[in-house]
Design a protein around this motif. Structure first.
Motif, PDB file in Angstrom:
ATOM      1  N   LEU A 119      -3.945   5.835   1.428  1.00  0.00           N
ATOM      2  CA  LEU A 119      -2.847   6.724   1.064  1.00  0.00           C
ATOM      3  C   LEU A 119      -1.752   5.913   0.389  1.00  0.00           C
ATOM      4  O   LEU A 119      -1.337   4.875   0.897  1.00  0.00           O
ATOM      5  CB  LEU A 119      -2.285   7.404   2.322  1.00  0.00           C
ATOM      6  N   PHE A 120      -1.272   6.412  -0.750  1.00  0.00           N
ATOM      7  CA  PHE A 120      -0.138   5.792  -1.416  1.00  0.00           C
ATOM      8  C   PHE A 120       1.097   6.635  -1.164  1.00  0.00           C
ATOM      9  O   PHE A 120       1.156   7.810  -1.530  1.00  0.00           O
ATOM     10  CB  PHE A 120      -0.367   5.661  -2.918  1.00  0.00           C
ATOM     11  N   HIS A 121       2.075   6.059  -0.476  1.00  0.00           N
ATOM     12  CA  HIS A 121       3.396   6.669  -0.330  1.00  0.00           C
ATOM     13  C   HIS A 121       4.372   5.584   0.089  1.00  0.00           C
ATOM     14  O   HIS A 121       3.988   4.501   0.509  1.00  0.00           O
ATOM     15  CB  HIS A 121       3.390   7.866   0.632  1.00  0.00           C
ATOM     16  N   ASN A 122       5.649   5.861  -0.071  1.00  0.00           N
ATOM     17  CA  ASN A 122       6.698   4.858   0.171  1.00  0.00           C
ATOM     18  C   ASN A 122       6.462   3.588  -0.648  1.00  0.00           C
ATOM     19  O   ASN A 122       6.742   2.483  -0.207  1.00  0.00           O
ATOM     20  CB  ASN A 122       6.797   4.505   1.657  1.00  0.00           C
ATOM     21  N   ASN A 123       5.912   3.761  -1.816  1.00  0.00           N
ATOM     22  CA  ASN A 123       5.636   2.659  -2.743  1.00  0.00           C
ATOM     23  C   ASN A 123       4.692   1.600  -2.187  1.00  0.00           C
ATOM     24  O   ASN A 123       4.769   0.437  -2.582  1.00  0.00           O
ATOM     25  CB  ASN A 123       6.935   1.999  -3.229  1.00  0.00           C
ATOM     26  N   HIS A 124       3.823   1.965  -1.259  1.00  0.00           N
ATOM     27  CA  HIS A 124       2.776   1.035  -0.831  1.00  0.00           C
ATOM     28  C   HIS A 124       1.551   1.798  -0.342  1.00  0.00           C
ATOM     29  O   HIS A 124       1.579   3.004  -0.165  1.00  0.00           O
ATOM     30  CB  HIS A 124       3.305   0.039   0.206  1.00  0.00           C
ATOM     31  N   PHE A 125       0.478   1.073  -0.151  1.00  0.00           N
ATOM     32  CA  PHE A 125      -0.774   1.653   0.285  1.00  0.00           C
ATOM     33  C   PHE A 125      -0.892   1.559   1.797  1.00  0.00           C
ATOM     34  O   PHE A 125      -0.523   0.550   2.390  1.00  0.00           O
ATOM     35  CB  PHE A 125      -1.959   0.915  -0.366  1.00  0.00           C
ATOM     36  N   SER A 126      -1.430   2.613   2.417  1.00  0.00           N
ATOM     37  CA  SER A 126      -1.660   2.644   3.857  1.00  0.00           C
ATOM     38  C   SER A 126      -3.100   3.071   4.108  1.00  0.00           C
ATOM     39  O   SER A 126      -3.646   3.894   3.373  1.00  0.00           O
ATOM     40  CB  SER A 126      -0.738   3.663   4.541  1.00  0.00           C
ATOM     41  N   THR A 127      -3.678   2.531   5.164  1.00  0.00           N
ATOM     42  CA  THR A 127      -4.998   2.988   5.589  1.00  0.00           C
ATOM     43  C   THR A 127      -4.825   4.311   6.305  1.00  0.00           C
ATOM     44  O   THR A 127      -3.999   4.433   7.208  1.00  0.00           O
ATOM     45  CB  THR A 127      -5.651   1.950   6.524  1.00  0.00           C
TER      46      THR A 127
ATOM     47  N   LEU B  20      -4.339  13.329  11.178  1.00  0.00           N
ATOM     48  CA  LEU B  20      -4.302  12.174  10.280  1.00  0.00           C
ATOM     49  C   LEU B  20      -3.454  11.065  10.881  1.00  0.00           C
ATOM     50  O   LEU B  20      -2.381  11.330  11.445  1.00  0.00           O
ATOM     51  CB  LEU B  20      -3.738  12.574   8.919  1.00  0.00           C
ATOM     52  N   TYR B  21      -3.931   9.833  10.717  1.00  0.00           N
ATOM     53  CA  TYR B  21      -3.222   8.659  11.216  1.00  0.00           C
ATOM     54  C   TYR B  21      -3.187   7.604  10.125  1.00  0.00           C
ATOM     55  O   TYR B  21      -4.127   7.465   9.347  1.00  0.00           O
ATOM     56  CB  TYR B  21      -3.950   8.061  12.428  1.00  0.00           C
ATOM     57  N   THR B  22      -2.086   6.851  10.093  1.00  0.00           N
ATOM     58  CA  THR B  22      -2.023   5.679   9.227  1.00  0.00           C
ATOM     59  C   THR B  22      -2.026   4.435  10.107  1.00  0.00           C
ATOM     60  O   THR B  22      -1.439   4.427  11.197  1.00  0.00           O
ATOM     61  CB  THR B  22      -0.761   5.677   8.336  1.00  0.00           C
ATOM     62  N   LEU B  23      -2.701   3.411   9.636  1.00  0.00           N
ATOM     63  CA  LEU B  23      -2.778   2.151  10.361  1.00  0.00           C
ATOM     64  C   LEU B  23      -1.415   1.471  10.321  1.00  0.00           C
ATOM     65  O   LEU B  23      -0.810   1.331   9.258  1.00  0.00           O
ATOM     66  CB  LEU B  23      -3.840   1.253   9.733  1.00  0.00           C
ATOM     67  N   VAL B  24      -0.914   1.055  11.474  1.00  0.00           N
ATOM     68  CA  VAL B  24       0.389   0.396  11.560  1.00  0.00           C
ATOM     69  C   VAL B  24       0.188  -1.087  11.232  1.00  0.00           C
ATOM     70  O   VAL B  24      -0.534  -1.790  11.929  1.00  0.00           O
ATOM     71  CB  VAL B  24       1.010   0.566  12.964  1.00  0.00           C
ATOM     72  N   THR B  25       0.835  -1.536  10.175  1.00  0.00           N
ATOM     73  CA  THR B  25       0.668  -2.924   9.728  1.00  0.00           C
ATOM     74  C   THR B  25       1.972  -3.718   9.771  1.00  0.00           C
ATOM     75  O   THR B  25       1.981  -4.886   9.412  1.00  0.00           O
ATOM     76  CB  THR B  25       0.104  -2.957   8.292  1.00  0.00           C
ATOM     77  N   ASP B  26       3.060  -3.088  10.199  1.00  0.00           N
ATOM     78  CA  ASP B  26       4.351  -3.760  10.261  1.00  0.00           C
ATOM     79  C   ASP B  26       4.295  -4.893  11.284  1.00  0.00           C
ATOM     80  O   ASP B  26       3.867  -4.706  12.419  1.00  0.00           O
ATOM     81  CB  ASP B  26       5.436  -2.756  10.651  1.00  0.00           C
ATOM     82  N   ILE B  27       4.734  -6.063  10.897  1.00  0.00           N
ATOM     83  CA  ILE B  27       4.680  -7.238  11.774  1.00  0.00           C
ATOM     84  C   ILE B  27       5.503  -7.046  13.056  1.00  0.00           C
ATOM     85  O   ILE B  27       5.218  -7.657  14.077  1.00  0.00           O
ATOM     86  CB  ILE B  27       5.124  -8.514  11.019  1.00  0.00           C
ATOM     87  N   GLY B  28       6.478  -6.156  13.021  1.00  0.00           N
ATOM     88  CA  GLY B  28       7.285  -5.892  14.202  1.00  0.00           C
ATOM     89  C   GLY B  28       6.488  -5.295  15.356  1.00  0.00           C
ATOM     90  O   GLY B  28       6.933  -5.314  16.495  1.00  0.00           O
ATOM     91  N   PHE B  29       5.306  -4.777  15.068  1.00  0.00           N
ATOM     92  CA  PHE B  29       4.471  -4.169  16.097  1.00  0.00           C
ATOM     93  C   PHE B  29       3.296  -5.063  16.519  1.00  0.00           C
ATOM     94  O   PHE B  29       2.449  -4.637  17.287  1.00  0.00           O
ATOM     95  CB  PHE B  29       3.919  -2.823  15.601  1.00  0.00           C
TER      96      PHE B  29
ATOM     97  N   TRP C   4      -1.969   2.919  15.511  1.00  0.00           N
ATOM     98  CA  TRP C   4      -1.935   4.022  14.563  1.00  0.00           C
ATOM     99  C   TRP C   4      -0.619   4.790  14.669  1.00  0.00           C
ATOM    100  O   TRP C   4      -0.009   4.820  15.724  1.00  0.00           O
ATOM    101  CB  TRP C   4      -3.083   5.003  14.830  1.00  0.00           C
ATOM    102  N   GLU C   5      -0.246   5.414  13.558  1.00  0.00           N
ATOM    103  CA  GLU C   5       0.915   6.293  13.520  1.00  0.00           C
ATOM    104  C   GLU C   5       0.439   7.681  13.091  1.00  0.00           C
ATOM    105  O   GLU C   5      -0.241   7.828  12.061  1.00  0.00           O
ATOM    106  CB  GLU C   5       1.937   5.762  12.510  1.00  0.00           C
ATOM    107  N   LEU C   6       0.747   8.691  13.878  1.00  0.00           N
ATOM    108  CA  LEU C   6       0.362  10.055  13.556  1.00  0.00           C
ATOM    109  C   LEU C   6       1.093  10.502  12.294  1.00  0.00           C
ATOM    110  O   LEU C   6       2.305  10.321  12.183  1.00  0.00           O
ATOM    111  CB  LEU C   6       0.700  10.990  14.722  1.00  0.00           C
ATOM    112  N   LEU C   7       0.359  11.054  11.361  1.00  0.00           N
ATOM    113  CA  LEU C   7       0.944  11.524  10.110  1.00  0.00           C
ATOM    114  C   LEU C   7       0.979  13.046  10.141  1.00  0.00           C
ATOM    115  O   LEU C   7       0.026  13.715   9.763  1.00  0.00           O
ATOM    116  CB  LEU C   7       0.128  11.023   8.914  1.00  0.00           C
ATOM    117  N   ASP C   8       2.076  13.591  10.661  1.00  0.00           N
ATOM    118  CA  ASP C   8       2.215  15.041  10.706  1.00  0.00           C
ATOM    119  C   ASP C   8       3.614  15.495  10.315  1.00  0.00           C
ATOM    120  O   ASP C   8       3.933  16.669  10.399  1.00  0.00           O
ATOM    121  CB  ASP C   8       1.831  15.596  12.079  1.00  0.00           C
TER     122      ASP C   8
END
Length: 191
Positions: A108-116, A124-133, A140-144
């Motif tokens: 998924l492309f949004h917020n000017n970057h690609f997400s799984t 729908l879920y996006t893979l959380v890749t932020d180093i803070g986590f 995963w982050e629920l996309l709703d």
């Protein structure tokens, strides 16, 4: 560059879609402008508006058809970009839910970057890749929602709750009655 997605049969998608029934945005639809093109048009509009505000009434009547069109389009563009700065609309999110198949992996492309992106149990879920986590159970982050209100889950798609006792309780998104204790609280998350 994008051929790797075709080879791996991974769908590349976005959710920045205008509601076709919205008459105010029909001017944008007919032009099929990209996000960058819309942003450039908005800059052109702002520049023209500054010029327009300094013109006499006689000079304002001598604007070209393109300038008049841009003056009409500008406020609509401004509102659309302000309301959808994450490059996601409710129409786009709804279409994603209807397009992505169960257990399908996509990009998924949004917020000017690609997400799984992954669909599990109809959500729908996006893979959380932020180093803070990285030191948390969050996977995963629920996309709703498009407004940033979100739910985080672990690698088993169990919702992670942070409470005042500094423990994490998880419930599955498929069965809200199943509970499990996780060993570590994500210290980066605030209630």
């Amino acid at each position: 560059e994008l051929a790797v997605f075709d080879v791996l049969d991974i769908q590349l998608c976005h959710s920045w879609i205008i509601d076709e029934d919205d008459d105010r945005l029909s001017m944008i639809l007919t032009n099929k402008l990209s996000y960058n093109q819309l942003t450039n048009k908005l800059v052109e509009y702002q520049s023209l508006l500054d010029k327009f505000n300094n013109l006499s009434n006689d000079d304002k009547s001598n604007l070209t058809a393109d300038e008049n069109y841009l003056l009409a389009l500008g406020p609509i563009l401004h509102e659309f970009i302000d309301n959808n700065s994450s490059q996601m609309t409710y129409t786009g999110l709804t279409k994603l839910y209807h397009t992505i198949n169960e257990r399908q992996l996509s990009i998924l492309f949004h917020n000017n970057h690609f997400s799984t992106l992954f669909k599990y149990n109809g959500k729908l879920y996006t893979l959380v890749t932020d180093i803070g986590f990285r030191d948390t159970q969050i996977t995963w982050e629920l996309l709703d929602e498009i407004n940033g209100n979100t739910v985080f889950t672990d690698n088993n798609f169990m919702i992670i709750h942070n409470n005042n006792y500094n423990t994490i309780t998880a419930t599955t998104t498929a069965d809200q009655g199943t509970y499990a204790q996780l060993s570590k609280a994500p210290t980066e998350i605030e209630n």
